[in-house]
Design an enzyme around this catalytic site. Structure first.
Site, PDB file in Angstrom:
ATOM      1  N   TYR A  72       1.106  -1.151   0.022  1.00 21.04           N
ATOM      2  CA  TYR A  72      -0.063  -0.060  -0.020  1.00 21.04           C
ATOM      3  C   TYR A  72       0.954   1.376  -0.049  1.00 21.04           C
ATOM      4  O   TYR A  72       0.411   2.423  -0.066  1.00 21.04           O
ATOM      5  CB  TYR A  72      -0.981   0.085   1.248  1.00 21.04           C
ATOM      6  CG  TYR A  72      -2.362  -0.846   1.043  1.00 21.04           C
ATOM      7  CD1 TYR A  72      -2.122  -2.266   0.880  1.00 21.04           C
ATOM      8  CD2 TYR A  72      -3.295  -0.012   0.542  1.00 21.04           C
ATOM      9  CE1 TYR A  72      -3.258  -2.881   0.667  1.00 21.04           C
ATOM     10  CE2 TYR A  72      -4.454  -0.959   0.532  1.00 21.04           C
ATOM     11  CZ  TYR A  72      -4.530  -2.153   0.594  1.00 21.04           C
ATOM     12  OH  TYR A  72      -5.754  -3.082   0.167  1.00 21.04           O
ATOM     13  N   LYS A 120       3.163 -14.829   4.246  1.00 26.22           N
ATOM     14  CA  LYS A 120       3.351 -15.856   3.098  1.00 26.22           C
ATOM     15  C   LYS A 120       4.936 -15.830   3.067  1.00 26.22           C
ATOM     16  O   LYS A 120       5.499 -15.600   1.903  1.00 26.22           O
ATOM     17  CB  LYS A 120       2.768 -15.052   1.780  1.00 26.22           C
ATOM     18  CG  LYS A 120       2.898 -16.025   0.457  1.00 26.22           C
ATOM     19  CD  LYS A 120       1.882 -17.098   0.347  1.00 26.22           C
ATOM     20  CE  LYS A 120       2.337 -17.962  -0.668  1.00 26.22           C
ATOM     21  NZ  LYS A 120       1.362 -19.022  -0.773  1.00 26.22           N
ATOM     22  N   ASP A 141      -2.928 -18.248   2.384  1.00 28.08           N
ATOM     23  CA  ASP A 141      -3.926 -19.251   1.480  1.00 28.08           C
ATOM     24  C   ASP A 141      -4.516 -20.246   2.512  1.00 28.08           C
ATOM     25  O   ASP A 141      -5.858 -20.486   2.363  1.00 28.08           O
ATOM     26  CB  ASP A 141      -3.130 -19.986   0.342  1.00 28.08           C
ATOM     27  CG  ASP A 141      -1.815 -20.625   0.784  1.00 28.08           C
ATOM     28  OD1 ASP A 141      -1.449 -20.308   1.848  1.00 28.08           O
ATOM     29  OD2 ASP A 141      -1.263 -21.212   0.207  1.00 28.08           O
ATOM     30  N   ASP A 165     -12.810  -9.368   3.834  1.00 29.65           N
ATOM     31  CA  ASP A 165     -13.982  -9.483   2.942  1.00 29.65           C
ATOM     32  C   ASP A 165     -14.468 -11.038   3.158  1.00 29.65           C
ATOM     33  O   ASP A 165     -15.627 -11.024   3.342  1.00 29.65           O
ATOM     34  CB  ASP A 165     -13.711  -9.345   1.758  1.00 29.65           C
ATOM     35  CG  ASP A 165     -14.283  -7.644   1.288  1.00 29.65           C
ATOM     36  OD1 ASP A 165     -13.937  -6.834   2.160  1.00 29.65           O
ATOM     37  OD2 ASP A 165     -14.675  -7.403   0.146  1.00 29.65           O
ATOM     38  N   ASP A 188      -6.663  -6.889   4.081  1.00 30.45           N
ATOM     39  CA  ASP A 188      -7.827  -6.413   3.102  1.00 30.45           C
ATOM     40  C   ASP A 188      -8.631  -7.539   2.675  1.00 30.45           C
ATOM     41  O   ASP A 188      -9.897  -7.583   2.769  1.00 30.45           O
ATOM     42  CB  ASP A 188      -7.186  -5.732   1.902  1.00 30.45           C
ATOM     43  CG  ASP A 188      -8.247  -5.106   0.876  1.00 30.45           C
ATOM     44  OD1 ASP A 188      -9.395  -4.802   1.461  1.00 30.45           O
ATOM     45  OD2 ASP A 188      -8.028  -5.274  -0.306  1.00 30.45           O
TER      46      ASP A 188
HETATM   47  C1  IPM Z   1     -11.074  -1.625   2.539  1.00 33.96           C
HETATM   48  C2  IPM Z   1     -10.671  -1.206   1.057  1.00 33.96           C
HETATM   49  C3  IPM Z   1      -9.656  -0.104   0.726  1.00 33.96           C
HETATM   50  C4  IPM Z   1      -8.384  -0.948   0.975  1.00 33.96           C
HETATM   51  C5  IPM Z   1      -9.410   0.374  -0.606  1.00 33.96           C
HETATM   52  C6  IPM Z   1     -10.708   1.041  -1.130  1.00 33.96           C
HETATM   53  C7  IPM Z   1      -8.210   1.411  -0.663  1.00 33.96           C
HETATM   54  O1  IPM Z   1     -10.865  -2.309   0.192  1.00 33.96           O
HETATM   55  O2  IPM Z   1     -10.959  -0.752   3.355  1.00 33.96           O
HETATM   56  O3  IPM Z   1     -10.829  -2.604   2.743  1.00 33.96           O
HETATM   57  O4  IPM Z   1      -7.822  -1.789   0.204  1.00 33.96           O
HETATM   58  O5  IPM Z   1      -7.924  -0.987   2.155  1.00 33.96           O
HETATM   59 MN    MN Z   2     -11.266  -4.186   1.167  1.00 36.47          MN
END
Ligand code: IPM
Ligand code: MN
Ligand code: NAD
Length: 378
Positions: free
Chosen positions: A135, A210, A243, A271, A267
């Site tokens: 990042y 990793k 993984d 999700d 990140d």
């Molecule tokens: C998150 C988002 C951000 C990230 C993006 C939009 C920069 O996906 O907050 O998880 O990758 O951190």
């Molecule tokens: Mn994200």
């Protein structure tokens, strides 16, 4: 009296932040807490109109405030990366919010996609490093030999043995992106994870890496994890490859207590983790600088596919508001909001579309406000 910077942003951002603010307003009124909102227009509309993303003048102004409450950014009219890097990442980096704390909790009343898993099985924290890794924004793209200078600079900076063919044909385009992990940057976030485990009386910290392939950056990460863990003898530790952890999140989520991870893996796995707690509509997070200005937001994005329809789920944002109050030390009001959310989820009368219901964004917010009065916390 708290001064909160409000950045609703794009897509569903404004509609979910409206509900979040409504709930905090009602809860703070109920408990006699003063909150002063300072709203900023940053996002796609503002950018398309003025060319401005998140100017330094605004960051300076926000420096004197107590926290930032953030909706989401991202708009199909703007090339990917411009708003994300120019607004969200800019704030995370400027305020050195080195912890991205994402609680993964299956609330009662929320359907879980995993067979046989209950609320007591899904209750852990992901501590995502938030200022390093891939990042940092160092990279480049080039097609011709003219860009050899760029590579020379890179070599000197990172002493890396970058192997590329210098006799590129013009159409043989190259792109690279550098991930960076520093010892102090890794130490501070891993220390935070262990302190969190101590505070929450959780007896296991899992590190994600990793180190079997990206041996330089995640080799250092793993080494620092082992060093820091020696200072916490009462806490069990382990390192799991990224993984494999995606598999374990599905197979045995009950195993996890505090999970600490480099930025990009964090990140991705959050999700996935959001899905096992019922979906993105309910997953909250905080970008935290324990000594500075922190920023709270849902972990989902601007959801352009459902923006403006008043069907988005505001719960993630409302829970992010609860996290914000908790971080500011208003622990009781934070818990009242969380409990009110849980009551609405258990009751199930008012349900947003992502949970199979047909209640609007506003109806969900209103119902949580109503429930605030029924919560009794000493
Ligand atoms: C998150 C988002 C951000 C990230 C993006 C939009 C920069 O996906 O907050 O998880 O990758 O951190
Ligand atoms: Mn994200
Ligand atoms: P997204 O999180 O916006 O949406 C993914 C899916 O989840 C979509 O189908 C969406 O409708 C659904 N969803 C998300 N939040 C929801 C909610 N509260 N209620 C109901 N459904 C919800 O991710 P994406 O589609 O990959 O990205 C869209 C834009 O958001 C992109 O521009 C991306 O860069 C940006 N983004 C921003 C942030 C942020 O601001 N923190 C985070 C992630 C993505």
């Amino acid at each position: 009296m708290y001064n909160i910077a409000l950045i609703p942003g794009d897509g569903i951002g404004p509609e979910i932040i409206r509900e979040g603010k409504k709930v905090i307003k009602a809860a703070s009124f109920q408990y006699g807490l003063g909150v002063n909102w300072i709203e900023f227009p940053f996002g796609a509309e503002h950018y398309l109109r003025t060319g401005e993303l998140l100017p330094d003048s605004a960051l300076k102004e926000i420096e004197d405030m107590d926290a930032i409450y953030f909706g989401a950014i991202g708009d199909p009219r703007v090339k990917p990366g411009i708003l994300e890097k120019g607004i969200l990442l800019k704030a995370r980096f400027y305020f050195d919010q080195y912890v991205n704390l994402r609680p993964i909790r299956l609330y009662k009343g929320v359907p879980c996609p995993l067979k046989g898993k209950n609320p007591e099985d899904i209750n852990f924290y992901v501590v995502r490093e938030n200022t390093e890794d891939f990042y940092i924004g160092i990279g480049g793209r080039f097609k011709t030999r003219a860009n050899q200078d760029h590579l020379e600079v890179l070599r000197k900076l990172y002493k890396a043995k970058i192997q590329v063919d210098f006799n590129l044909e013009p159409e043989e385009e190259i792109a690279y992106q550098i991930g960076l992990v520093s010892r102090p940057g890794t130490q501070r976030v891993i220390k935070y994870a262990f302190e969190l485990a101590k505070k929450k009386n959780m007896k296991r910290v899992t590190s994600v890496d990793k180190a079997n392939v990206l041996t330089n950056i995640y080799g250092l990460w793993r080494e620092v994890f082992e060093e820091v863990s020696n200072k916490y003898p009462g806490i069990e530790t382990e390192s799991i490859f990224v993984d494999a952890i995606t598999m374990y999140f599905i197979q045995k989520p009950e195993w996890f207590k505090v999970v600490v991870t480099p930025n990009m893996f964090g990140d991705i796995i959050t999700d996935l983790a959001a899905m096992i707690q019922g979906g993105l509509g309910i997953a909250a997070g905080g970008n935290i600088n324990p000594e500075g200005v922190s920023m709270f937001e849902p972990i989902h994005g601007s959801a352009p596919d459902i923006a403006g329809k008043n069907i988005s789920n505001p719960v993630a944002t409302i829970l992010a508001g609860s996290m914000m109050l908790d971080c500011l030390g208003e622990v009781k009001i934070a818990r009242v909001i969380e409990n009110a959310v849980e009551k609405v989820l258990i009751e199930g009368k008012v349900r947003s579309h992502d949970f199979g219901g047909n209640s609007s964004t506003i109806e969900v917010g209103d119902e949580i406000v109503r429930k605030l009065k029924e919560v009794n916390i000493k």
